[in-house]
Design an enzyme around this catalytic site. Structure first.
Site, PDB file in Angstrom:
ATOM      1  N   ALA A 789      42.324  37.038  34.102  1.00 28.48           N
ATOM      2  CA  ALA A 789      43.393  36.208  34.652  1.00 28.48           C
ATOM      3  C   ALA A 789      42.778  34.960  35.276  1.00 28.48           C
ATOM      4  CB  ALA A 789      44.183  36.984  35.691  1.00 28.48           C
ATOM      5  N   PHE A 808      48.179  29.695  38.075  1.00 29.27           N
ATOM      6  CA  PHE A 808      47.718  31.066  37.882  1.00 29.27           C
ATOM      7  C   PHE A 808      48.452  31.756  36.740  1.00 29.27           C
ATOM      8  CE2 PHE A 808      48.569  35.577  39.354  1.00 29.27           C
ATOM      9  CZ  PHE A 808      47.384  36.091  38.877  1.00 29.27           C
ATOM     10  N   HIS A 809      47.689  32.497  35.928  1.00 30.17           N
ATOM     11  CA  HIS A 809      48.249  33.324  34.859  1.00 30.17           C
ATOM     12  C   HIS A 809      47.806  34.763  35.107  1.00 30.17           C
ATOM     13  CE1 HIS A 809      49.258  35.122  31.085  1.00 30.17           C
ATOM     14  NE2 HIS A 809      49.541  33.981  30.471  1.00 30.17           N
ATOM     15  N   SER A 810      48.738  35.636  35.441  1.00 29.94           N
ATOM     16  CA  SER A 810      48.375  37.026  35.745  1.00 29.94           C
ATOM     17  C   SER A 810      48.210  37.841  34.466  1.00 29.94           C
ATOM     18  CB  SER A 810      49.453  37.670  36.622  1.00 29.94           C
ATOM     19  OG  SER A 810      50.583  38.011  35.838  1.00 29.94           O
TER      20      SER A 810
END
Length: 952
Positions: A789, A808-810
């Site tokens: 991530a 942010f990319h979870s």
């Protein structure tokens, strides 16, 4: 034409050295005179720049000295006009001194000299204030023509070692000065370092002095000339009895570069070389397009789709193992090259599946045709070198085209007219190029063995070396910004950037190829292999400038090794070398994908995040090729016929001319694309920030077209100041080695942080901002099970106040523990900042449930932009320390699979509640555009709420 002596009275005569002296004096008077007058009359004005003045900056640049102020400008223009006469005379005398009956190089250099004189007048008399575009065009043209003028003069220099020494000294110093010049310009323009422009100015003045000094060397050669004025009709009263020298000293022919560029110039020979190189460009265009076309299908299937098998189309040279079929292909190679053009016509297929198959078929024909061509030419080393040169320069041409078109190749099948494609033009030129380059082939001697000693070494090692060098060329060198993204670590900038340093990568590639052509023994040596291996290791393990040095080393080594390894491969069966070579290359491509796509492919976790293994395997493969090639005795030691001939040298020169032109084009592109860094937000009067989050699905739309243009239009029309882009890392073979942020940042006028690079094994996150990025840190959040991530933590200077922005990319839905750990990590980072903050994110959760309460609330200190919006699953905008003014959701139409969410915030005002107010109560500068109301435009409209929401 020889000089003819006529009867008549000599009325005047003087030494040719006065042409050189007058040119030098007038040129120096122009610049130094303007400097003296400027320092005397307008000192503090001419040391002032856009960021600093006296005392931080205390010495003026050339441009500010000779610019628009009176009388400095007049002094400069007067003397530079007086320089033009001696300048043209200098070019003419140099041509007379160096002309040869069997060489066209003197004519070419003379033409360049005249062109430089005219363009100098252009940028002198058309200032940037008069017409900025034409001033830049003339200036770029002048600088670009400096390289062939300098190299040509050195190649034609006389026997005098003193003159040659001075020319090399001044030319070397000139080009060496460009490095610190560019460095300090970036320190000034990008980093706004006080005093950097003063240091830059000293290097700029040094360039002027060295440029004039280079031409002043002609003094030692022109002193043997006598210029005579005769009165053939007795109309003057002059007296004298001077005579003209009837002979000019012959030039030395022993130097290698002189031998290469000597001989009669042939326009048709150059056209043949251009056609060959363009065929190489077409091959690399199709090869680099295959991955991005295949990638479309697993991307939309979220897993293996079955279409991935098309990558094996490159192993078509295996068929050449059938002797009768090889006979047909070699003797009718033109047909197979023409069949390969289906890869260029693929763009006419509207649907992705037939487009993919057209590309696969075209590439299979091209791989087979090139393998057959190399094999057929092996008995004629001169022709074989030409084909390998065309193949290698074709890669450089492809990279230059991508550099000029913001990392998209204009003839790719994902391009068409609406998004900047040149497909029809590319196809038409390719058709002509094939007809020209294949009109003469070595098909009659296709089965004749290569000259020289009996072939030694195992064919399997030759094929492994071929696979390694092809993979290195494709994965690292098919785009000038790929390795730059490897070493990028955010702001402040501590290493190279795509523009202008992409041109440096291209220069390194050209240098490597030149080494490979002129020094094959060095290219096959173990010592050079060791240097290349060190470069690969440095690139893989370090960042910033040190990592980029490793990148340049591996670029030089790869291009130098390519001619040797391909030449050696032709000594074996094309099926065993090129067929197996492409097969191993394909496995390397899959390996290179598996390290980041491990969560979606069988056995992927075995190679999770092991780019170091990929680089090691690549160098081991190249090493196998070096082992095989080094076992083969050099043809130069063979007692048979010599390989190097005058014809070979002349032919080589055509390819070097093309290589030089491509490098100059790269330098010009870097200049034209250099960002201005004078960006402003859309509504500074309201001190507002319009922030957005968008998952762009690797810049491929639903119909497999590159989507940068459509993304640009929507972002611009929504007046977004700061935007986070997710699924944005395209610097892999399967994504075409692209970078959409370059086009978006330059076209929209925004600073850009690319985010964690491809060697960090994520799908990417990027940040574009109208506000300066003061600092940024890249994070890889805890991901013990699923994919990594990525996150960017950046501090922006917004209207004089520092604001933190998180992009942010979870992790995916299938990995709940990953997402829980990531929520705790990011909540801690957001809580820790004392500044106002905005989170632009992809969270994979439902509002009010589970990890939502970690991201929103006391644990993070963040608030949801609209807690009542229940219809979200992935994209969320959170904030703290700012007044929220508005929120909107805009449909994406067919650009991607995710909408664009935007929020408006006001800097310097406290947080507000959740009370919604009508648009009429909102100042115009804080409203969202009316363009997207109702049915919207181009399929984009406000949806879910059917209109934006505004807050009191």
């Amino acid at each position: 034409m020889a000089l003819k002596d006529k009867d008549g009275q000599t009325v005047a005569a003087f030494s040719g050295k006065w042409i050189s002296i007058s040119h030098t004096l007038m040129a120096y008077c122009a610049f130094i005179g303007a400097l003296v007058v400027g320092l005397s009359l307008h000192y503090q004005k001419i040391v002032q720049n856009e960021f600093y003045g006296y005392p931080e900056e205390w010495f003026p640049s050339v441009s500010s000295t000779i610019g628009d102020r009176y009388p400095e400008r007049s002094v400069f223009m007067l003397f530079i006009a007086l320089t033009s006469g001696p300048r043209l005379a200098l070019v003419g005398l140099w041509y007379i001194l160096t002309r040869k009956s069997n060489s066209s190089l003197p004519k070419f250099v003379a033409g360049v000299g005249i062109f430089r004189t005219l363009t100098c007048g252009g940028w002198t008399y058309v200032t940037s204030t008069d017409d900025h575009d034409w001033h830049d065009i003339f200036m770029i043209s002048y600088l670009v023509s400096t390289l062939p003028w300098t190299l040509g003069c050195i190649a034609l220099s006389s026997r005098s070692p003193t003159a040659i020494g001075y020319r090399k000294l001044f030319a070397g110093s000139f080009f060496a000065t460009l490095v610190p010049l560019i460095y300090f310009f970036i320190q000034h323009k990008v980093h706004h370092i006080a005093g950097a422009y003063t240091i830059y100015s000293f290097f700029e003045w040094a360039l002027v002095l060295l440029d004039v000094a280079f031409d002043a060397v002609t003094f030692s050669e022109f002193q043997d000339f006598e210029i005579v004025v005769k009165d053939n009709r007795g109309i003057s009263r002059g007296t004298g009895n001077k005579t003209v020298s009837d002979a000019i000293l012959e030039k030395e022919k022993g130097k290698e570069i002189g031998a290469t560029f000597s001989g009669a110039f042939s326009v048709f020979g150059l056209l043949d070389a251009v056609a060959d190189v363009y065929n190489g460009f077409v091959f690399w265009s199709m090869l680099t397009s295959l991955g991005v076309c295949v990638w479309y299908f697993p991307l939309w299937h979220m897993g293996i789709s079955g279409y991935e098998v098309i990558v094996m189309c490159t192993i078509s040279p295996f068929i050449l193992g059938i002797k009768s079929f090889r006979y047909i292909v070699v003797r009718h190679v033109r047909v197979f090259h023409l069949l390969s053009l289906s890869g260029l016509l693929a763009f006419r297929a509207e649907r992705p599946v037939p487009r993919l198959f057209a590309v696969g078929f075209g590439l299979s024909m091209s791989c087979m045709a090139w393998a057959a061509t190399f094999f057929a030419e092996r008995s004629q080393p001169r022709r074989l070198e030409a084909r390998i040169s065309a193949f290698s320069i074709g890669l450089i041409a492809s990279s230059v085209a991508k550099f000029a078109f913001w990392t998209n190749n204009p003839i790719w099948p994902i391009m068409h007219a609406p998004n900047g494609g040149w497909n029809n033009t590319g196809f038409g030129v390719a058709l002509v190029a094939i007809l020209i380059s294949t009109r003469s082939t070595a098909s009659a001697g296709a089965d004749i063995a290569a000259p020289g000693p009996i072939t030694k070494g195992y064919s399997i090692f030759a094929s492994l070396g071929l696979a390694g060098v092809l993979f290195s060329m494709h994965s690292l060198l098919s785009d000038s910004s790929t390795m730059i993204s490897w070493v990028w670590e955010g702001f402040p900038i501590r290493g190279p950037v795509a523009v202008p340093h992409g041109a440096v990568t291209l220069l390194a590639m050209g240098l490597g190829l030149t080494i490979g052509l002129f020094s094959p023994n060095l290219s096959r040596s173990w010592a050079f292999y060791g240097v290349g291996s060190i470069g690969a290791a440095v690139l893989t393990t370090t960042s910033h400038w040190s990592g980029y040095v490793g990148a340049l080393v591996i670029a030089i080594y790869t291009m130098a090794a390519a001619p040797v390894l391909i030449t050696h491969a032709t000594r074996h069966s094309p099926a065993r070398t090129f067929g197996l070579g492409f097969l191993v290359y394909n496995f390397m491509v899959l390996f290179h994908v598996w390290v980041v796509a491990y969560a979606f492919v069988p056995g992927g976790h075995l190679v999770r995040e092991r780019t170091d293994w990929v680089m090691t395997a690549m160098m081991v493969l190249i090493g196998a090729g070096v082992f095989s090639a080094s076992a083969q005795p050099s043809s130069k030691n063979y007692k048979g016929k010599a390989v190097v001939t005058a014809a070979a040298g002349r032919q080589r020169s055509y390819y070097l001319y093309i290589l030089g032109a491509l490098e100059l084009l790269a330098i010009a592109t870097a200049y034209l694309r250099f960002p201005s860094y004078n960006y402003t937000p859309y509504h500074p009067e309201t001190k507002s920030i319009t922030a957005g989050i968008w998952t762009i699905h690797f810049s491929l739309d639903n119909d497999m077209w590159s989507s940068e243009y459509r993304m640009r239009d929507l972002i611009k029309e929504l007046e977004v100041d700061v935007i986070g882009l997710l699924e944005s890392d395209l610097q892999r073979i399967i994504m075409g080695n692209r970078d959409s942020t370059q086009f978006l940042a330059e076209d929209l006028g925004m600073y850009v942080d690319y985010g964690p690079g491809p060697n960090k094994h994520t799908w990417g996150s990027a940040l574009l901002s109208k506000f300066p990025i003061v600092n940024s840190t890249h994070h890889l959040l805890p991901s013990p099970v699923g994919e990594l991530a990525p996150a960017i933590e950046a501090t922006l200077d917004c209207y004089g106040e520092l604001i933190d922005v998180f992009v942010f990319h979870s992790g995916q839905e299938e990995d709940p523990e990953d997402r829980r750990l990531q929520s705790l990590y990011l909540a801690e980072r957001m809580k820790a900042t004392p500044r106002p903050a905005i989170l632009l994110s992809y969270l994979v959760l439902k509002p009010g449930e589970g990890n939502y309460n970690t991201y929103v609330g006391e644990q993070s200190g963040m608030k949801d932009i609209d807690p009542s919006d229940w219809d979200r699953w992935c994209e969320y905008i959170l904030f703290k320390g700012l007044r929220r003014a508005g929120y909107a959701r805009v449909s994406r139409h067919t650009i991607t699979d995710t909408e664009l969410q935007v929020g408006k915030f006001v800097v310097g005002e406290p947080e507000n509640g959740n009370d919604i107010i009508p648009e009429e109560q909102v100042p115009p500068g804080l409203r969202f555009p009316d363009l997207f109301k109702g049915n919207g435009v181009r399929g984009h409209r406000y949806h879910v709420f059917d209109e934006p929401r505004y807050y009191a």
